[in-house]
Write a protein that holds these residues in place. Structure first.
Motif, PDB file in Angstrom:
ATOM      1  N   LEU A  16       0.825  -1.209   0.000  1.00 24.42           N
ATOM      2  CA  LEU A  16       0.000   0.000   0.000  1.00 24.42           C
ATOM      3  C   LEU A  16       0.856   1.256   0.000  1.00 24.42           C
ATOM      4  O   LEU A  16       0.536   2.249  -0.654  1.00 24.42           O
ATOM      5  N   GLU A  17       2.000   1.216   0.715  1.00 20.65           N
ATOM      6  CA  GLU A  17       2.875   2.396   0.713  1.00 20.65           C
ATOM      7  C   GLU A  17       3.431   2.653  -0.677  1.00 20.65           C
ATOM      8  O   GLU A  17       3.539   3.798  -1.123  1.00 20.65           O
ATOM      9  N   GLN A  18       3.741   1.578  -1.407  1.00 21.37           N
ATOM     10  CA  GLN A  18       4.267   1.720  -2.771  1.00 21.37           C
ATOM     11  C   GLN A  18       3.172   2.285  -3.683  1.00 21.37           C
ATOM     12  O   GLN A  18       3.399   3.245  -4.441  1.00 21.37           O
ATOM     13  N   LEU A  19       1.971   1.747  -3.562  1.00 16.55           N
ATOM     14  CA  LEU A  19       0.859   2.234  -4.390  1.00 16.55           C
ATOM     15  C   LEU A  19       0.567   3.693  -4.067  1.00 16.55           C
ATOM     16  O   LEU A  19       0.331   4.512  -4.959  1.00 16.55           O
ATOM     17  N   LEU A  20       0.633   4.048  -2.772  1.00 20.21           N
ATOM     18  CA  LEU A  20       0.364   5.440  -2.368  1.00 20.21           C
ATOM     19  C   LEU A  20       1.402   6.381  -2.986  1.00 20.21           C
ATOM     20  O   LEU A  20       1.045   7.434  -3.526  1.00 20.21           O
ATOM     21  N   ARG A  21       2.671   5.984  -2.937  1.00 20.28           N
ATOM     22  CA  ARG A  21       3.716   6.841  -3.526  1.00 20.28           C
ATOM     23  C   ARG A  21       3.446   7.081  -5.010  1.00 20.28           C
ATOM     24  O   ARG A  21       3.565   8.199  -5.509  1.00 20.28           O
ATOM     25  N   ASN A  22       3.022   6.038  -5.708  1.00 17.46           N
ATOM     26  CA  ASN A  22       2.738   6.188  -7.144  1.00 17.46           C
ATOM     27  C   ASN A  22       1.550   7.120  -7.386  1.00 17.46           C
ATOM     28  O   ASN A  22       1.545   7.901  -8.342  1.00 17.46           O
ATOM     29  N   LEU A  23       0.563   7.055  -6.499  1.00 15.39           N
ATOM     30  CA  LEU A  23      -0.614   7.931  -6.660  1.00 15.39           C
ATOM     31  C   LEU A  23      -0.249   9.378  -6.348  1.00 15.39           C
ATOM     32  O   LEU A  23      -0.670  10.306  -7.040  1.00 15.39           O
ATOM     33  N   GLU A  24       0.570   9.564  -5.300  1.00 13.81           N
ATOM     34  CA  GLU A  24       0.953  10.928  -4.905  1.00 13.81           C
ATOM     35  C   GLU A  24       1.721  11.651  -6.015  1.00 13.81           C
ATOM     36  O   GLU A  24       1.606  12.860  -6.188  1.00 13.81           O
ATOM     37  N   GLN A 107      -3.960   2.349 -12.461  1.00 10.08           N
ATOM     38  CA  GLN A 107      -2.785   1.750 -11.815  1.00 10.08           C
ATOM     39  C   GLN A 107      -3.190   0.613 -10.883  1.00 10.08           C
ATOM     40  O   GLN A 107      -2.357  -0.202 -10.491  1.00 10.08           O
ATOM     41  N   LEU A 108      -4.454   0.574 -10.506  1.00  9.05           N
ATOM     42  CA  LEU A 108      -4.901  -0.365  -9.470  1.00  9.05           C
ATOM     43  C   LEU A 108      -5.713  -1.521 -10.061  1.00  9.05           C
ATOM     44  O   LEU A 108      -6.451  -2.179  -9.343  1.00  9.05           O
ATOM     45  N   THR A 109      -5.557  -1.751 -11.372  1.00 11.03           N
ATOM     46  CA  THR A 109      -6.304  -2.861 -11.978  1.00 11.03           C
ATOM     47  C   THR A 109      -5.603  -4.183 -11.637  1.00 11.03           C
ATOM     48  O   THR A 109      -4.389  -4.207 -11.394  1.00 11.03           O
TER      49      THR A 109
END
Ligand SMILES: COc1ccc(C(=O)NC2CCC2)cc1-c1cc(C(C)=O)n2cccnc12
Length: 121
Positions: A16-24, A107-109
């Motif tokens: 989740l931290e990795q996904l959050l960084r990509n979204l930010e 990105q979340l598919t």
């Protein structure tokens, strides 16, 4: 070096931290980085019942509040939909939210996430 128990991140938290960084990265103006302030957004806290922003999502990850990827995705959608509810279409914030939601969900598919392994099962 050996990680102390306190430093050992749960696999879901690391993902989740990795996904959050990509979204930010998709919010260069940092419109979604912090809670929206009523002083800059008149009446915001009366119109938006469940505010959400990236810093709150980060705190929830650190507090292990997300039990699944879907809960994380729900907060991301809530954050974007709040902005599209409060801000009129055509405003910089409504456009930024619509764009962020579209890019973020792409990105979340499952296809994009499958390479991250069985962690999601
Ligand atoms: C953390 O929230 C923000 C932080 C910084 C800014 C900001 O730099 N705005 C400048 C662009 C024109 C002024 C805007 C916002 C902001 C986000 C939002 C959202 C997300 O609705 N918002 C709505 C009304 C007024 N301001 C905002």
């Amino acid at each position: 070096c050996v990680l102390k128990a306190s430093q050992k991140r749960r696999p879901l938290s690391r993902l989740l931290e990795q996904l959050l960084r990509n979204l930010e990265k998709r919010d260069p103006n940092q419109f979604f980085a912090w809670p929206v302030n009523d002083n800059f957004a008149p009446g915001y806290s009366t119109i938006i019942r469940r505010p959400m922003d990236f810093s709150t999502i980060k705190q929830k990850i650190d507090d292990n509040e997300y039990k699944s990827l879907n809960c994380f995705i729900s907060d991301f959608k809530l954050m974007c939909n709040n902005a599209m509810k409060y801000n009129k279409p055509g405003t910089v914030y409504h456009k930024a939210a619509k764009r962020l939601l579209h890019i973020g969900l792409r990105q979340l598919t499952p296809q994009k996430l499958r390479p991250l392994g069985a962690i999601l099962t």
